[in-house]
Enzyme design. Sequence first.
Site, PDB file in Angstrom:
ATOM      1  N   ASN A 146       0.869  -1.135  -0.025  1.00  0.00           N
ATOM      2  CA  ASN A 146       0.113  -0.008   0.147  1.00  0.00           C
ATOM      3  C   ASN A 146       0.883   1.335  -0.143  1.00  0.00           C
ATOM      4  OD1 ASN A 146       0.604  -1.160   2.593  1.00  0.00           O
ATOM      5  ND2 ASN A 146      -0.333   0.685   3.487  1.00  0.00           N
ATOM      6  N   CYS A 187      -3.763   4.483   7.992  1.00  0.00           N
ATOM      7  CA  CYS A 187      -3.915   3.813   9.562  1.00  0.00           C
ATOM      8  C   CYS A 187      -2.683   4.246  10.474  1.00  0.00           C
ATOM      9  CB  CYS A 187      -3.943   2.417   9.425  1.00  0.00           C
ATOM     10  SG  CYS A 187      -5.479   1.788   8.461  1.00  0.00           S
TER      11      CYS A 187
END
Length: 377
Positions: free
Chosen positions: A149, A321
């Site tokens: 990611n 996150c």
Amino acid sequence: MIYLDNSATTQPDPEVLKTFQTVSTNFFANPSSIHSAGSEVEKLFNKAREQIATILKVNREEIIFTSGGTESNNLAIKGIAYEHKNRGHHIITTQIEHPAVLQVCKQLEDEGFKVTYLPVDKYGMIDMDELKQAITDETILVTIMHVNNEIGSIQPIEEIAKHLKQYPKIMFHTDHVQGYGKIPLPYHVDGLDLVSISGHKIHGLKGTGCLIKKRHVTLQPLFQGGSQEDAVRPGTENVAGIVSLAKAMRLMHENQSSYSRLNNLHQKLYQKLEKFDWTIINSSKNGAAHIFNFSIPGFKPEVLIHALGEKDIFVSTKSACSSKQNEPSHVLMACGKDLEASAAIRVSMNLDQDEHDIDQFIEALVQIVEQYENIMG
């Protein structure tokens, strides 16, 4: 607005929003209720499951609906670990996984499991020989993400699955959150047992996702409370979210051929930015086209992100996150890029991105860096 943070989340497709609203308004009954209204909702729910199974070429019973990638990863990893701890206590993963995998593995280590964190090269790729050497008689799970990611490295999932086929005791899970609809994956292939997918990364809605769990795989549920989803994921089904997820997955599947356009944009970013002596490119030319990572050493990424934001251009540093934690990127650190890890910028694109967006981004980036250099003398 030029939005280049699609790996964090995507803008919901209008058709997906319309689907969610229609189902929420007209099909709000509980699908477990035995009255006719509940039966109608159950039919719609089952149709969505069939559609997703057809797209992925898996059996309908192999689709477990969840709230997204984090829950899917937790269910797959903890579910295997707790269900099969009598067969072994060893898990293999990599140093560059998403926090939804790494933090789960850390928790399991605290509970007595042993975890091997495979190293990666400078482009974030594992060494297959090191994976093979890490396998022991105690190994019960290998969990390796498909597309990273942060830097877009693509792991050889099919090759890993082929090798793990010879170990019936070992389950193989992949976090496919950044890959679905962009990088093809043979979901039905033998040896690939569990696959995580998230809705809000593919122009679906936050709080939607699924876990592909092959029929031979048994998991211990994360919680109890009902027989839904074969009792693996109990709780009243989010039917509107599930039907909208099916819609988002179908739209991404139909438009997957458009992904090749992003290769040109990725190459343009690479060619333009490698000319500047103040940039270091962290992504490989052979990685996922929709993710481009670079660093400007000595330039705080937060300053750059806010400056770009004032021009209505939105990028990020690392995983959403963990982006608010003032720590270097664990992905780049694992790649041996210590200097770059504290100054990384991630550009992540969607299928509708065009050259104008990239041109505007590069122009704004150069202006900001030059202004900063002039101020600093």
